[in-house]
Design a protein around this motif. Structure first.
Motif, PDB file in Angstrom:
ATOM      1  N   PRO A 177       0.839  -1.199   0.000  1.00 14.31           N
ATOM      2  CA  PRO A 177       0.000   0.000   0.000  1.00 14.31           C
ATOM      3  C   PRO A 177       0.873   1.248   0.000  1.00 14.31           C
ATOM      4  CG  PRO A 177      -0.840  -1.599   1.546  1.00 14.31           C
ATOM      5  CD  PRO A 177       0.479  -2.130   1.063  1.00 14.31           C
ATOM      6  N   GLY A 178       0.545   2.190  -0.888  1.00 17.00           N
ATOM      7  CA  GLY A 178       1.308   3.422  -0.979  1.00 17.00           C
ATOM      8  C   GLY A 178       2.288   3.436  -2.138  1.00 17.00           C
ATOM      9  N   ASP A 179       2.622   2.246  -2.714  1.00 18.43           N
ATOM     10  CA  ASP A 179       3.502   2.226  -3.879  1.00 18.43           C
ATOM     11  C   ASP A 179       2.831   2.923  -5.051  1.00 18.43           C
ATOM     12  OD1 ASP A 179       5.303   0.759  -2.478  1.00 18.43           O
ATOM     13  OD2 ASP A 179       5.053  -1.099  -3.608  1.00 18.43           O
ATOM     14  N   ALA A 180       3.639   3.481  -5.945  1.00 19.04           N
ATOM     15  CA  ALA A 180       3.101   4.036  -7.178  1.00 19.04           C
ATOM     16  C   ALA A 180       2.623   2.893  -8.061  1.00 19.04           C
ATOM     17  CB  ALA A 180       4.167   4.851  -7.905  1.00 19.04           C
ATOM     18  N   SER A 358      -4.080  -0.077  -5.303  1.00 21.20           N
ATOM     19  CA  SER A 358      -3.745  -0.027  -3.878  1.00 21.20           C
ATOM     20  C   SER A 358      -3.703  -1.404  -3.225  1.00 21.20           C
ATOM     21  CB  SER A 358      -4.744   0.859  -3.121  1.00 21.20           C
ATOM     22  OG  SER A 358      -6.041   0.285  -3.093  1.00 21.20           O
ATOM     23  N   SER A 359      -4.032  -2.458  -3.966  1.00 18.27           N
ATOM     24  CA  SER A 359      -4.036  -3.810  -3.406  1.00 18.27           C
ATOM     25  C   SER A 359      -2.636  -4.401  -3.399  1.00 18.27           C
ATOM     26  CB  SER A 359      -4.957  -4.731  -4.212  1.00 18.27           C
ATOM     27  OG  SER A 359      -6.311  -4.354  -4.083  1.00 18.27           O
ATOM     28  N   VAL A 360      -2.329  -5.184  -2.372  1.00 20.56           N
ATOM     29  CA  VAL A 360      -1.092  -5.948  -2.373  1.00 20.56           C
ATOM     30  C   VAL A 360      -1.196  -7.067  -3.405  1.00 20.56           C
ATOM     31  CG1 VAL A 360       0.442  -7.402  -0.972  1.00 20.56           C
ATOM     32  CG2 VAL A 360      -0.599  -5.376   0.032  1.00 20.56           C
ATOM     33  N   VAL A 361      -2.340  -7.749  -3.447  1.00 22.97           N
ATOM     34  CA  VAL A 361      -2.658  -8.716  -4.505  1.00 22.97           C
ATOM     35  C   VAL A 361      -4.114  -8.506  -4.899  1.00 22.97           C
ATOM     36  CG1 VAL A 361      -2.804 -11.148  -5.145  1.00 22.97           C
ATOM     37  CG2 VAL A 361      -1.042 -10.411  -3.559  1.00 22.97           C
ATOM     38  N   TRP A 362      -4.361  -8.278  -6.176  1.00 23.46           N
ATOM     39  CA  TRP A 362      -5.720  -7.981  -6.634  1.00 23.46           C
ATOM     40  C   TRP A 362      -6.393  -9.263  -7.107  1.00 23.46           C
ATOM     41  CZ3 TRP A 362      -8.672  -6.062 -11.227  1.00 23.46           C
ATOM     42  CH2 TRP A 362      -9.728  -5.204 -10.852  1.00 23.46           C
ATOM     43  N   GLY A 363      -6.435 -10.263  -6.228  1.00 18.53           N
ATOM     44  CA  GLY A 363      -7.094 -11.512  -6.553  1.00 18.53           C
ATOM     45  C   GLY A 363      -8.539 -11.491  -6.107  1.00 18.53           C
ATOM     46  N   MET A 364      -8.769 -11.456  -4.810  1.00 27.01           N
ATOM     47  CA  MET A 364     -10.134 -11.445  -4.275  1.00 27.01           C
ATOM     48  C   MET A 364     -10.924 -10.214  -4.716  1.00 27.01           C
ATOM     49  SD  MET A 364      -9.319 -13.052  -0.489  1.00 27.01           S
ATOM     50  CE  MET A 364     -10.732 -12.232   0.262  1.00 27.01           C
ATOM     51  N   PRO A 365     -10.402  -8.992  -4.546  1.00 28.01           N
ATOM     52  CA  PRO A 365     -11.181  -7.838  -5.018  1.00 28.01           C
ATOM     53  C   PRO A 365     -11.305  -7.812  -6.533  1.00 28.01           C
ATOM     54  CG  PRO A 365      -9.036  -7.122  -4.219  1.00 28.01           C
ATOM     55  CD  PRO A 365      -9.174  -8.574  -3.849  1.00 28.01           C
ATOM     56  N   GLY A 366     -10.267  -8.288  -7.227  1.00 26.87           N
ATOM     57  CA  GLY A 366     -10.347  -8.330  -8.686  1.00 26.87           C
ATOM     58  C   GLY A 366     -11.421  -9.278  -9.173  1.00 26.87           C
ATOM     59  N   ALA A 367     -11.626 -10.384  -8.451  1.00 21.28           N
ATOM     60  CA  ALA A 367     -12.644 -11.355  -8.863  1.00 21.28           C
ATOM     61  C   ALA A 367     -14.042 -10.755  -8.793  1.00 21.28           C
ATOM     62  CB  ALA A 367     -12.548 -12.598  -7.980  1.00 21.28           C
ATOM     63  N   VAL A 368     -14.356 -10.036  -7.701  1.00 24.90           N
ATOM     64  CA  VAL A 368     -15.700  -9.458  -7.607  1.00 24.90           C
ATOM     65  C   VAL A 368     -15.849  -8.245  -8.516  1.00 24.90           C
ATOM     66  CG1 VAL A 368     -16.152 -10.344  -5.293  1.00 24.90           C
ATOM     67  CG2 VAL A 368     -15.078  -8.107  -5.532  1.00 24.90           C
ATOM     68  N   ALA A 369     -14.743  -7.516  -8.721  1.00 26.94           N
ATOM     69  CA  ALA A 369     -14.815  -6.332  -9.585  1.00 26.94           C
ATOM     70  C   ALA A 369     -15.010  -6.729 -11.044  1.00 26.94           C
ATOM     71  CB  ALA A 369     -13.550  -5.491  -9.425  1.00 26.94           C
ATOM     72  N   THR A 370     -14.183  -7.647 -11.524  1.00 28.03           N
ATOM     73  CA  THR A 370     -14.301  -8.065 -12.920  1.00 28.03           C
ATOM     74  C   THR A 370     -15.528  -8.937 -13.134  1.00 28.03           C
ATOM     75  OG1 THR A 370     -12.835  -9.962 -12.527  1.00 28.03           O
ATOM     76  CG2 THR A 370     -11.817  -7.916 -13.308  1.00 28.03           C
ATOM     77  N   GLY A 371     -16.101  -9.468 -12.041  1.00 25.98           N
ATOM     78  CA  GLY A 371     -17.331 -10.243 -12.150  1.00 25.98           C
ATOM     79  C   GLY A 371     -18.573  -9.378 -12.220  1.00 25.98           C
ATOM     80  N   CYS A 374     -19.660  -5.199  -8.230  1.00 24.22           N
ATOM     81  CA  CYS A 374     -19.361  -4.067  -7.357  1.00 24.22           C
ATOM     82  C   CYS A 374     -20.143  -2.802  -7.726  1.00 24.22           C
ATOM     83  CB  CYS A 374     -17.874  -3.743  -7.395  1.00 24.22           C
ATOM     84  SG  CYS A 374     -16.842  -5.040  -6.698  1.00 24.22           S
ATOM     85  N   SER A 375     -20.519  -2.057  -6.693  1.00 22.43           N
ATOM     86  CA  SER A 375     -21.063  -0.713  -6.900  1.00 22.43           C
ATOM     87  C   SER A 375     -19.958   0.331  -6.861  1.00 22.43           C
ATOM     88  CB  SER A 375     -22.119  -0.398  -5.827  1.00 22.43           C
ATOM     89  OG  SER A 375     -23.242  -1.248  -5.974  1.00 22.43           O
ATOM     90  N   GLU A 376     -18.851   0.002  -6.189  1.00 24.50           N
ATOM     91  CA  GLU A 376     -17.688   0.889  -6.155  1.00 24.50           C
ATOM     92  C   GLU A 376     -16.419   0.043  -6.087  1.00 24.50           C
ATOM     93  OE1 GLU A 376     -18.972   5.002  -3.996  1.00 24.50           O
ATOM     94  OE2 GLU A 376     -18.650   3.292  -2.654  1.00 24.50           O
ATOM     95  N   VAL A 377     -15.376   0.478  -6.791  1.00 27.09           N
ATOM     96  CA  VAL A 377     -14.041  -0.099  -6.701  1.00 27.09           C
ATOM     97  C   VAL A 377     -13.107   1.071  -6.436  1.00 27.09           C
ATOM     98  CG1 VAL A 377     -12.235  -1.418  -7.877  1.00 27.09           C
ATOM     99  CG2 VAL A 377     -14.643  -1.963  -8.288  1.00 27.09           C
ATOM    100  N   LEU A 378     -12.558   1.127  -5.214  1.00 24.35           N
ATOM    101  CA  LEU A 378     -11.927   2.355  -4.741  1.00 24.35           C
ATOM    102  C   LEU A 378     -10.531   2.122  -4.191  1.00 24.35           C
ATOM    103  CD1 LEU A 378     -14.973   3.763  -2.729  1.00 24.35           C
ATOM    104  CD2 LEU A 378     -14.153   4.591  -4.945  1.00 24.35           C
ATOM    105  N   PRO A 379      -9.695   3.172  -4.210  1.00 28.67           N
ATOM    106  CA  PRO A 379      -8.415   3.089  -3.509  1.00 28.67           C
ATOM    107  C   PRO A 379      -8.642   2.844  -2.025  1.00 28.67           C
ATOM    108  CG  PRO A 379      -8.507   5.044  -4.909  1.00 28.67           C
ATOM    109  CD  PRO A 379      -9.889   4.463  -4.872  1.00 28.67           C
ATOM    110  N   LEU A 380      -7.665   2.241  -1.374  1.00 27.81           N
ATOM    111  CA  LEU A 380      -7.805   1.883   0.027  1.00 27.81           C
ATOM    112  C   LEU A 380      -8.219   3.069   0.891  1.00 27.81           C
ATOM    113  CD1 LEU A 380      -7.472  -0.162   2.313  1.00 27.81           C
ATOM    114  CD2 LEU A 380      -5.023   0.367   2.344  1.00 27.81           C
ATOM    115  N   ALA A 381      -7.625   4.222   0.665  1.00 24.78           N
ATOM    116  CA  ALA A 381      -7.908   5.389   1.500  1.00 24.78           C
ATOM    117  C   ALA A 381      -9.343   5.873   1.383  1.00 24.78           C
ATOM    118  CB  ALA A 381      -6.945   6.524   1.148  1.00 24.78           C
ATOM    119  N   LYS A 382     -10.043   5.492   0.302  1.00 29.37           N
ATOM    120  CA  LYS A 382     -11.414   5.961   0.102  1.00 29.37           C
ATOM    121  C   LYS A 382     -12.470   4.932   0.502  1.00 29.37           C
ATOM    122  CE  LYS A 382     -10.329   9.243  -3.594  1.00 29.37           C
ATOM    123  NZ  LYS A 382     -10.650   9.678  -4.975  1.00 29.37           N
TER     124      LYS A 382
END
Length: 393
Positions: A177-180, A358-371, A374-382
Motif C-alpha cells: 500500500p502506498g507504492d506508485a 492499492s491492493s497488495v494482490v488484486w485476486g479477491m477484489p479483482g474477482a468481484v470487480a471483474t465479475g 461491485c457498486s464501487e471499486v476504490l483506492p484503500l484510502a477511500k
C-alpha cells in the motif's frame, strides 16, 4: 556472481523470468528445507540463503532480489529490526515474515505488517513439519510466486505454474500500500452496479487475505467513532489467518483504530459498533435473524482452500439480513468471497472492493470487480469513507 560468506545458491535454471528469493533464518537446517521447498517450483530461484538480518541487509544491497522470506527471531539482527533496512536497501523487494505460531510471534508479525512487510507465513515449530507438510510448502510457494510476479513478471507460456495456479490478470499486480502504480496495473475499469434505491445496510461484512491486516487498519480506522460519530451497525471480518494471529489482529485493531474489536467465540451476540473477527481455523457465520443475530463458529471443511473462508460468512449474512447487507472485499490472493458476494447482490445488497492500484494482490477484489458485482471499486484510502457514507443513507 560471488555470494557473501554463509550464503548458498544454485545455478540459474529457471530463465530470466524466474522469481529471485532470499531465505533468511538462523537455522541452517530450516534454510535448507525452505530453499528445497521453493526450488521445487521451476518459476522460483533461491539466489541467497543467510543466517541473520545483518547478512540479509548486506546481501540485499548487492543482489537483485524479488522476495525475501525473513525469520523474526535471529542473533546479530532480528527480522523486525532488519525489515526497514531491507526495504530501504531494496525498495522493490517484497518481504514475507516467517513467524512461529506463538502469541509473541503473532504480535511481532502484526507490527512487521504495519511497518511494510507484504505478507507472513506461519512457520512450523519442528523441521519434520516443514519436511512433511504439503500444505505449508504449497502456501510458501504460492505466496512467494504471488508477491514476485509484479517485480519479475513471468514470461507468457500458455500454461500453468508449477503449483497449478494460473497467472490470471487479477493475480498479477502485487504491491505494498502506498507504492506508485506499476506497469502491471493495467486491467480495464470494471463495470459498476448502481446502489439500490433506498439501500439501508444493517451489517458490514469484510473479507481479506494477503495484505489484509494493513487494509483493515485503514478501513476500520475510518469507521472509528473518533472519525465521525457512532457506528450504528456491526462489522464482521474474515481475514485468512491462523489461530493466535486472529487474536492479536483483534487486539491491534482495537488499539490502532480506537474501536471495540473481538475474536469471536461461538454464540457471540452481534453488536452494533463492534468489530467481530473470525478465529483462525474456524468459519464464522451469522445465525438467527436480523432481529436477534448471533455468531456461530464451526470447523466445516475449508472453502476455496481456506478456513476461515469469506464465502460462508457472506452466505449467512444474506440469509440473516437479505438486501441490507454491505460486503467489502479487500486485498488477497484467489477468489474467496466471489460466490458469497454474488448472493449479496442477488438479494439486493451492495458490494464494494479495493482497487487494483492499492491492493497488495488484486485476486479477491479483482474477482468481484471483474465479475460485475461491485457498486464501487476504490483506492484503500477511500473505502472507509465510502462505507461511512453508505451507512449514513
Amino acid at each position: 556472481m560471488t555470494l557473501p560468506t554463509g550464503t548458498q545458491s544454485r545455478p540459474p535454471s529457471s530463465g530470466a523470468g524466474a522469481i529471485r528469493v532470499m531465505v533468511v533464518d538462523d537455522s541452517a537446517v530450516i534454510r535448507g528445507l525452505l530453499s528445497k521447498a521453493l526450488e521445487q517450483d521451476p518459476d522460483i530461484e533461491v539466489v541467497a540463503s543467510v543466517g541473520n538480518g545483518q547478512m540479509a541487509v548486506n546481501t540485499a544491497g548487492r543482489m537483485e532480489i524479488d522476495v525475501i522470506v525473513l525469520d523474526i527471531e535471529m542473533p546479530v539482527m532480528d527480522g523486525l529490526t532488519a525489515l526497514p533496512l531491507l526495504l530501504k536497501a531494496s525498495p522493490r523487494t517484497r518481504i514475507v515474515m516467517a513467524s512461529t505460531l506463538t502469541r509473541r510471534g503473532a504480535d511481532i508479525t502484526m507490527k512487521a505488517m504495519r511497518a511494510g512487510a507484504a505478507d507472513y507465513l506461519p512457520k512450523p515449530t519442528a523441521t519434520r513439519d516443514i519436511h512433511g507438510a504439503d500444505g505449508f510448502r504449497q502456501e510458501l510457494v504460492q505466496k512467494v510466486k504471488a508477491l514476485g510476479r509484479a517485480v519479475r513478471p513471468a514470461a507468457p507460456t500458455g500454461g500453468t505454474s508449477g503449483t497449478g495456479a494460473s497467472t490470471a490478470a487479477s493475480e498479477r499486480p502485487v504491491r505494498r500500500p502506498g507504492d506508485a502504480p506499476s506497469a502491471n496495473t493495467r486491467s480495464a475499469a470494471p463495470i459498476l452496479r448502481p446502489v439500490p434505491r433506498g439501500f439501508n445496510p444493517a451489517i458490514v461484512a469484510i473479507g481479506s487475505s494477503t495484505g489484509g491486516p494493513q487494509a483493515l487498519f485503514e478501513v476500520i480506522g475510518a469507521l472509528s467513532p473518533k472519525r465521525g460519530g457512532a457506528l450504528s451497525v456491526p462489522i464482521i471480518v474474515t481475514q485468512h489467518m491462523p489461530a493466535t494471529f486472529t487474536t492479536i489482529l483483534a487486539e491491534h485493531i482495537a488499539r490502532q483504530c480506537d474501536i471495540e474489536a473481538i475474536e469471536v467465540s461461538d454464540g457471540e451476540v452481534l453488536r452494533p459498533g463492534r468489530v467481530h473477527i473470525a478465529p483462525g481455523q474456524f468459519h464464522m457465520v451469522v445465525g438467527g435473524n436480523a432481529a436477534s443475530p448471533v455468531l456461530r463458529i464451526n470447523q466445516d471443511p475449508p472453502e476455496n482452500f481456506c478456513r476461515p473462508s469469506v464465502d460462508p460468512m457472506m452466505r449467512s449474512v444474506v440469509k440473516a439480513f437479505g438486501g441490507r447487507s454491505l460486503a467489502v472485499i479487500l486485498t488477497g490472493m484467489g477468489h474467496d468471497g466471489l460466490s458469497g458476494c454474488r448472493q449479496v447482490v442477488e438479494a439486493g445488497g451492495v458490494v464494494i472492493a479495493q482497487d487494483e492500484a492499492s491492493s497488495v494482490v488484486w485476486g479477491m477484489p479483482g474477482a468481484v470487480a471483474t465479475g460485475g458485482l461491485c457498486s464501487e471499486v476504490l483506492p484503500l484510502a477511500k473505502l472507509g469513507p465510502s462505507v461511512r457514507k453508505l451507512l449514513a443513507h
